[in-house]
Scaffold this active site. Sequence first.
Site, PDB file in Angstrom:
ATOM      1  CG  ASP A 159      12.041  24.841  16.358  1.00 40.20           C
ATOM      2  OD1 ASP A 159      13.339  24.423  16.700  1.00 40.20           O
ATOM      3  OD2 ASP A 159      10.871  24.658  16.283  1.00 40.20           O
ATOM      4  CE  LYS A 171      13.852  20.584  13.211  1.00 40.22           C
ATOM      5  NZ  LYS A 171      12.692  19.105  14.201  1.00 40.22           N
ATOM      6  CG  MET A 188       6.590  21.328   6.569  1.00 40.33           C
ATOM      7  SD  MET A 188       6.544  20.599   8.418  1.00 40.33           S
ATOM      8  CE  MET A 188       5.481  19.871   8.563  1.00 40.33           C
TER       9      MET A 188
END
Length: 514
Positions: free
Chosen positions: A36, A58, A173
């Site tokens: 990732d 991502k 996030m």
Amino acid sequence: MKPGKVYLIGAGPGDPGLITVKGLTCIHTADVVIYDYLAAPALLAHAASDAELIYVGKKGGNHTLPQGGINQLIIEKARLGLTVARLKGGDPYIFGRGGEEAEELVAAGIPFEVVPGVTSAVAGAAYAGIPLTHRDFTSTLAFVTGHEDPTKAGSSIDWKALATGIGTLVFFMGVKNLPMIAEKLQNNGMAPETPVALIRWGTTTRQQTVTGTLATIVAIARQAGVKAPAIIVVGKVVHLRERLAWFEARPLFGRTIVVTRARAQASDLVERLTDLGANCLEYPTIEVVPPENEAPLDQAIRNLAAYDWLVFTSVNGVRYFFDRLFALDLDVRALHHVRTAVIGPATAALLRQNGLRSDIVPASYRAESVVAAFADENVAGQRILLPRAAEARPVLPTELRRMGAEVDEIATYRTRRVTDGAADLLDDLEKGRIDMVTFTSSSTVKHFHQMLPEGRQAELMNGVRVASIGPITTETAESLGFAIDITADVYTIPGLCAAIQAFFADTPEDQQKD
């Protein structure tokens, strides 16, 4: 075909040293590593040389591969009978969608294991000086996503319970939704003066921490330009940062330093500077390779019985000499009669690892000091083998011959120019991201000079400090137009790091870039 096995591995929060021992072992033995955006790039260096590395990161909504595609990729690789290391930032089961990937593996009949990782909530807060629980402040803790599944009909977060029933909240996030989070908490009963911290790139040398309250944090974060990836910590424990901050207090924290040394040798310098808090950019200007013709070295090794002395002037000289010694099916016993001299402690240490103690280690680590150390030795008529770089300075063999010795100077390795990172280096210099460039040899200086566009060196190096490992390197740099700010008194990697630390400690802030 019998399927392989998948390891869902928590790569930790950013500091590559925070991965588990088992996680590192799985990376090393994997046939395929699927990683990732938040997985530390340094971890990939532990993969096998023939492993397939696949990036599926991502970043801010920009998906290299959607989650469904990632699931399918993992299954496809495992069905080929391969061992797959699925490397995920933080912990795979803490807002990492690892549970979804595990479900897909079960449905496909693929065996798997989960290797937990250090979550960014715990590590990022700790590196910012914030213990998430503390008996004087709170005994309750909640991890909350700041970015729920956009396909859900409504929010599943109980804001009232969070605002009134939990002592410390950590949002993942959530930077983009910070205004909403602050508003929801206040509207559901949390006091506006509740302390808040935003921690960006936690546990890395790019870590940025800003603090405020629920009432002020949105404006503070906006002014500071805080962006993802970051965590949000809410609660009275944030007050402890004033006393417990340690990571950002390191002497070189916030400094961006370029390492120009060959990548295979850069680890010691990078590790030492990183431990001091620096953000190291590796732009190797050279690589060390065998000589174009190894026949002269092989002949000298076969004729070792004829030599009285063996003199090494670098770690590379030792490494490549012993590589050829072993390749010729010989070992240290072939050197039982030979006396040895080295140019410094690192070279002496590697020589000792290969079974030899050096008879001469000069007090100062340069060729002239080796010459001086031989003043008490009667080398007239003796044969000296000098395995070293193809382009080395002539001082040592010249002076030893004046003493009456017969010197065979053999090219044991050579340095070759590397330009792979030239475009990125130029971009970093143009945008003023670099505080200092380090040079550890004359060859690193020469090749760094060649990487800069002709006529732009003064412009690009304006405001960039330059550190040199010793006077010979400094002399080369100054001859090529570099202004040297630091020349280490001890011509070693530890000496260079100590000199850099002292420079930033002793030089006023407004003079550190001019």
